[in-house]
Write an enzyme that holds these catalytic residues in place. Sequence first.
Site, mmCIF file in Angstrom:
data_model
loop_
_atom_site.group_PDB
_atom_site.id
_atom_site.type_symbol
_atom_site.label_atom_id
_atom_site.label_comp_id
_atom_site.label_asym_id
_atom_site.label_seq_id
_atom_site.Cartn_x
_atom_site.Cartn_y
_atom_site.Cartn_z
ATOM 1 N N CYS A 90 0.943 -1.170 0.090
ATOM 2 C CA CYS A 90 -0.157 -0.119 -0.004
ATOM 3 C C CYS A 90 0.775 0.968 -0.110
ATOM 4 O O CYS A 90 1.922 1.247 -0.037
ATOM 5 C CB CYS A 90 -0.796 0.156 1.035
ATOM 6 N N ARG A 92 1.423 1.715 -5.813
ATOM 7 C CA ARG A 92 1.449 0.567 -4.814
ATOM 8 C C ARG A 92 0.406 -0.235 -4.598
ATOM 9 O O ARG A 92 0.282 -0.981 -3.643
ATOM 10 C CB ARG A 92 2.108 1.378 -3.773
ATOM 11 N N TRP A 115 -3.738 -1.887 -1.105
ATOM 12 C CA TRP A 115 -3.457 -3.120 -1.797
ATOM 13 C C TRP A 115 -4.029 -4.090 -1.074
ATOM 14 O O TRP A 115 -3.411 -4.385 0.218
ATOM 15 C CB TRP A 115 -2.176 -3.266 -2.196
ATOM 16 N N ASN A 132 1.073 0.221 6.036
ATOM 17 C CA ASN A 132 1.571 -0.675 4.657
ATOM 18 C C ASN A 132 2.189 -1.961 5.468
ATOM 19 O O ASN A 132 3.337 -1.707 6.292
ATOM 20 C CB ASN A 132 2.446 0.139 3.978
ATOM 21 N N GLY A 133 1.733 -3.090 5.285
ATOM 22 C CA GLY A 133 2.440 -4.154 5.628
ATOM 23 C C GLY A 133 1.544 -5.151 6.119
ATOM 24 O O GLY A 133 0.206 -5.060 5.773
ATOM 25 N N GLU A 172 8.278 -21.379 -19.270
ATOM 26 C CA GLU A 172 8.158 -19.771 -18.690
ATOM 27 C C GLU A 172 9.153 -19.123 -19.263
ATOM 28 O O GLU A 172 8.987 -17.912 -19.437
ATOM 29 C CB GLU A 172 8.170 -20.150 -17.109
ATOM 30 N N LYS A 175 8.365 -15.574 -21.258
ATOM 31 C CA LYS A 175 9.187 -14.434 -20.944
ATOM 32 C C LYS A 175 10.088 -13.790 -21.978
ATOM 33 O O LYS A 175 9.654 -12.547 -22.266
ATOM 34 C CB LYS A 175 10.240 -14.544 -19.556
ATOM 35 N N GLU A 181 7.773 -12.630 -25.130
ATOM 36 C CA GLU A 181 6.676 -11.458 -24.752
ATOM 37 C C GLU A 181 7.234 -10.203 -24.497
ATOM 38 O O GLU A 181 6.713 -9.108 -24.812
ATOM 39 C CB GLU A 181 5.804 -12.010 -23.761
ATOM 40 N N HIS A 224 11.860 -36.014 -31.990
ATOM 41 C CA HIS A 224 10.719 -36.147 -32.991
ATOM 42 C C HIS A 224 10.297 -35.023 -33.674
ATOM 43 O O HIS A 224 9.079 -34.945 -34.159
ATOM 44 C CB HIS A 224 9.610 -36.591 -31.787
ATOM 45 N N LYS A 265 -1.978 -6.094 -19.207
ATOM 46 C CA LYS A 265 -1.583 -6.684 -17.977
ATOM 47 C C LYS A 265 -2.785 -7.964 -17.547
ATOM 48 O O LYS A 265 -2.435 -9.015 -17.008
ATOM 49 C CB LYS A 265 -1.639 -5.815 -16.863
HETATM 50 C C1 AGP Z 1 2.659 -13.690 -18.541
HETATM 51 O O1 AGP Z 1 3.979 -12.971 -18.377
HETATM 52 C C2 AGP Z 1 1.570 -12.942 -19.170
HETATM 53 N N1 AGP Z 1 1.513 -11.539 -18.583
HETATM 54 C C3 AGP Z 1 0.467 -13.651 -19.316
HETATM 55 O O2 AGP Z 1 0.683 -14.872 -20.116
HETATM 56 C C4 AGP Z 1 -0.490 -13.869 -18.098
HETATM 57 O O3 AGP Z 1 0.304 -15.046 -17.290
HETATM 58 C C5 AGP Z 1 -1.855 -14.439 -18.459
HETATM 59 O O4 AGP Z 1 -2.441 -13.599 -19.150
HETATM 60 C C6 AGP Z 1 -2.568 -14.874 -17.187
HETATM 61 O O5 AGP Z 1 -2.860 -13.826 -16.448
HETATM 62 P P1 AGP Z 1 -3.381 -14.037 -14.801
HETATM 63 O O6 AGP Z 1 -2.606 -14.776 -14.236
HETATM 64 O O7 AGP Z 1 -3.925 -12.723 -14.564
HETATM 65 O O8 AGP Z 1 -4.815 -15.031 -14.940
#
Ligand code: AGP
Length: 608
Positions: A2, A27, A75, A101-102, A481, A485, A488, A504, A603
Amino acid sequence: MCGIIGMVGEKYRLEALIDGLKKLEYRGYDSAGVAYVENGSLVLRKVRGRINQLIESMGEELKKNIRVGIAHTRWATHGEPNEINAHPQTDCTGKLAVVHNGIIENYRELREELLSRGHVFVSETDTEVISHLVEENFEEDLLEAVRAAVRSLDGAYAIAVSHAERPEELVVARKGSPLVVGKGQGLGLLASDITPMLSYTRDVIFLSDGEIARIRGSNIEIYDLEGNRVEKKALHVDWDETDAKKSGYKHFMLKEIMEEPEAVRRSLTNRITSNRRVVFEELELVAPAIASARKVMVVACGTSYHAGLVFKYFLERFSDLDVEVDVASEFRYRDIHVDKNTLVIAISQSGETADTLQGVRLAKRKGGTVIAVCNVVGSTLTRESDATILMMAGPEIGVAATKTYVSQLVVLYLLAMYMTAKKSVWREEFDEILYQLAHIPEVFEGLLSRSEEICKLAKKYQNYHHFMYIGRGLGVPTAMEGALKLKEISYINATAYQAGELKHGPIALLDEKFPVFAIAPRDRLFQKMKSNIMESVARGAPIISLGTEGDRELLEVSHDTLWVPKIDENLYPLVMAPVIQLFAYHVSDLRGLDPDKPRNLAKSVTVE
Ligand code: AGP
């Protein structure tokens, strides 16, 4: 996480306090509030929602001139985001206000004790116990009252306390959460970080854990919890405001990776008992469904899906449960076999991913029990699930999931051990795993200090157009993963395969222009991974291997290597996360891209 702020001294416009609060909105932003003293009384204004809604609700009031005020942007960690749970939180007299905050880990016991002594609580927050503790200890000296109160607190706090009978001062205290104080023209200020201070001063003092301060205008007295005066030198800050929101980091993504030790600590908070067992109070209502579950299904997207795969490998290794993991965009259209004996784990840091929400709705229609693993209190997913485990990672601004991924892994390891113990027995292997899990924050501190070394390697590989990540067993989700990363945020065509699949088909892709990033820890499949690395080298592919420190065998077959400390083999996905994240981050940054806002991405994917 927060944001807190306070200003006290010569008269200033109330809107100046709120302007400062807005600079802390990154935050946390699910509710906001302000308290100020006017004519000997405390005035409180709070809203559910963002700071702009607080501004709208206050209108002309913001033009008032005041001498002391505190404000907060939340938050939520304990208690839904709503007006009652928004800070500031007050005491029984209504004269005292606290912003925090905490996380107060022992707030439940404190709340019970305070209730038994006649205090009346209005919120569900952990913070409110602080207000009533200060109230109990306040006679003449507000600082003494706060000092006595914080001595009862376990956990993390950065607090500011205002009292209507002491309109000339604010008292602050800090342990485990950041708090900075500073002096403007006839004004004293406090905030969660330096961003709001920069309009008033560039000379700031970062309080240390266990310190407490009385701020009276530009007079600031700092003490330790034993009451000894502490002299601290101010630091001169030359950041600009944009930088400051990132606390000096170039991007939110890097800041959030560097926050991972704290995020892991928060995810572990209140979940490991003193006799080293896992506890999830939030799952009590679904405990019968867990005990009777005959099938476990995981539904998630993207990074959350990869966390689900780690959960699968780990839970299947130690229990007789079969775990099926599917991406939500497929899960929701399948003829899934879900019934009252099916447990569905929905993983989503935002709690608003449309495909995941639809998958949850389908599973519930078919009678399944849904447990959410989520980072946002009050999000749609938490409201539609039968139970929610909050990751407590704090807000994540960068589009690429980083600290929320490691928080998910921590929660999922704990959940798997909890479920195994509920379904059968607490496995003896869990004692060591839990011990090592509790020490992950320190391991992360060491890993994160190698950022420059990882950047050097990123520099060497930044111009390739393709990358293949490979792994086996628990290394498969790590490979996936790592590839996600890189692709993207750097737009390199990074793909991931089970290493055993190379022969394969995918191995046809490999040549000197197609590097391989091999996830090759010293686990039960290392020798198999070594063979796959050698197959790749034989095709001319440059090899980066991510392995266990000191592994000479791996060193000999790789062109470049990155290392993590030796750890229980089940935890390699967790300790490798910061390394694969930093590699992707540095490649993106070196290619002149903005890792915080990758093209075409959002996001939270709230569309289908
Ligand atoms: C991951 O870096 C991406 N931002 C994206 O794949 C994300 O993980 C996916 O959209 C799922 O989001 P969520 O965890 O909010 O459901």
